[in-house]
Design an enzyme around this catalytic site. Structure first.
Site, mmCIF file in Angstrom:
data_model
loop_
_atom_site.group_PDB
_atom_site.id
_atom_site.type_symbol
_atom_site.label_atom_id
_atom_site.label_comp_id
_atom_site.label_asym_id
_atom_site.label_seq_id
_atom_site.Cartn_x
_atom_site.Cartn_y
_atom_site.Cartn_z
ATOM 1 N N CYS A 136 43.291 43.709 38.602
ATOM 2 C CA CYS A 136 42.804 44.593 37.538
ATOM 3 C C CYS A 136 42.689 46.029 38.039
ATOM 4 O O CYS A 136 41.682 46.401 38.658
ATOM 5 C CB CYS A 136 41.445 44.097 37.035
ATOM 6 N N CYS A 139 39.699 47.902 36.626
ATOM 7 C CA CYS A 139 38.388 47.620 37.238
ATOM 8 C C CYS A 139 38.285 48.231 38.632
ATOM 9 O O CYS A 139 37.232 48.727 39.025
ATOM 10 C CB CYS A 139 38.158 46.114 37.400
ATOM 11 N N ASP A 140 39.360 48.154 39.397
ATOM 12 C CA ASP A 140 39.254 48.422 40.833
ATOM 13 C C ASP A 140 39.968 49.694 41.295
ATOM 14 O O ASP A 140 39.785 50.105 42.447
ATOM 15 C CB ASP A 140 39.828 47.234 41.618
#
Ligand code: NAP
Length: 325
Positions: A136, A139-140
């Site tokens: 992701c 997200c990261d």
């Protein structure tokens, strides 16, 4: 054991599930929707949705999902954070059990459990997930500011997320097992023009290396057989999806990859059980198509329940549809 029988239960809270929630709520079926562990499904992990109609400037995945949930709840959809652990479809009303220990019955069931990212299945991947291995970018990506990362895959997801990563990182190396991308031409063109991109063609990752964090990848050129080591700070894996259909094994017809089989009315192999979104769609996998399928499943579920309620309630028979058996 529940005492009331719900008219419709929806499993899953991505665009297909929330749309089914909206439509069944508007037709006063008082839907009960189980979200699974996270509301929103995969689109919730997408930084920018540029191709969902009605949002000419794009919209973030989380905001789109919040809006869909709000709209469904406005008409009475009960969105419950709980995960379905078991279904019984050989009796009717169907039985739905959840992680919280509750058991529910329903006249119609709409399955929108979506799909999850496929893993590479190489040494180091599991051990280093969250420590340099990610599925992701949204997200990261932030954690890789100023670093160099690799992205595996040549589809839309890989290229779109690699483009997103260029906001943060100094270099994105796209590792693809062929010498041609599968992604849409428009995405390809953006990637080829971007100076932070580098492509490593005809190559697979055979190991992810590092002690506390990812430090390098072992690569193999599939044409020459040459093995090499690529130093990297992180690896983002986008090699397709696996449908979340384990709950339905042996209960519903599915194809050899595990996608539920539905007919044009979104009905599965059990009448009264519908499926929409990526759990039954390996072809389009767009927010717009999931929304359309969720809408169709809701309309059909509504008709199914209306027919049941008009005639004597049929008790515990639920024959498998001849049409798609
Ligand atoms: P995908 O289109 O199936 O692409 C998967 C990629 O991973 C392919 O390039 C494939 O290589 C590669 N791959 C598969 N298994 C591999 C392995 N074991 N090792 C190395 N590489 C492997 O999956 P996706 O990109 O997740 O997209 C899924 C669907 O969602 C598609 O229909 C796509 O159009 C859609 N989508 C659309 C958008 C958008 O419209 N903006 C964004 C994201 C996704 P090959 O090419 O050699 O098969």
């Amino acid at each position: 054991m529940s005492e009331t029988t719900e008219r419709v239960i929806i499993i899953g809270s991505g665009p297909a599930g929330l749309t089914a929630g909206l439509y069944t709520a508007r037709s006063e079926m008082e839907p009960l929707l189980f979200t699974g562990s996270e509301i929103g499904g995969q689109v919730n992990l997408t930084m920018e949705v540029e191709n969902y109609p009605g949002f000419p400037d794009g919209i973030t995945g989380p905001e789109l999902v919040q809006r869909m949930q709000k709209q469904a709840e406005r008409f009475g959809c009960r969105v419950v954070v709980d995960t379905v652990t078991e279904v019984k479809l050989d009796e009717h009303p169907f039985v739905v059990k959840t992680q919280s220990g509750k058991e529910h019955r329903c006249k119609a069931l709409i399955i929108t459990t979506g799909a999850s990212p496929r893993r590479l299945g190489v040494p180091g991947e599991k051990e280093l997930t969250g420590r340099g291995v990610s599925y992701c970018a949204t997200c990261d990506g932030f954690f890789f500011r100023g670093k160099e990362v690799a992205v595996v895959g040549g589809g839309d997801a890989a290229i779109e997320e690699a483009l997103f990563l260029t906001k943060y990182v100094n270099k994105v190396r796209v590792i693809h097992r062929r010498d041609q991308l599968r992604a849409h031409l428009a995405l390809q063109q953006r990637a080829f023009k971007n100076e932070k991109f580098e492509f490593i063609w005809d190559t697979v990752v055979t190991a992810i290396n590092g002690d506390q964090r990812v430090t390098s990848l072992t690569l193999k050129n599939v044409k020459t057989g040459e093995v090499s080591e690529l130093p990297t700070d992180g690896i983002f894996v986008y090699v397709g999806h696996i449908p979340n259909s384990q709950l339905f094994e042996g209960r519903l017809a599915m194809d050899e990859r595990g996608y539920l089989i539905t007919n044009a009315m979104m009905q599965t192999s059990v009448p009264g059980v519908y499926a929409a979104g990526e759990i039954q769609d390996s072809r389009f996998q767009q927010v717009a198509t999931s929304v359309g399928q969720g809408c169709a499943a809701a309309i059909e579920a509504e008709k199914f329940v209306a027919e049941l309620e008009d005639r004597a309630y049929p008790g515990d028979t639920s024959p498998v549809s001849e049409e798609i058996k």
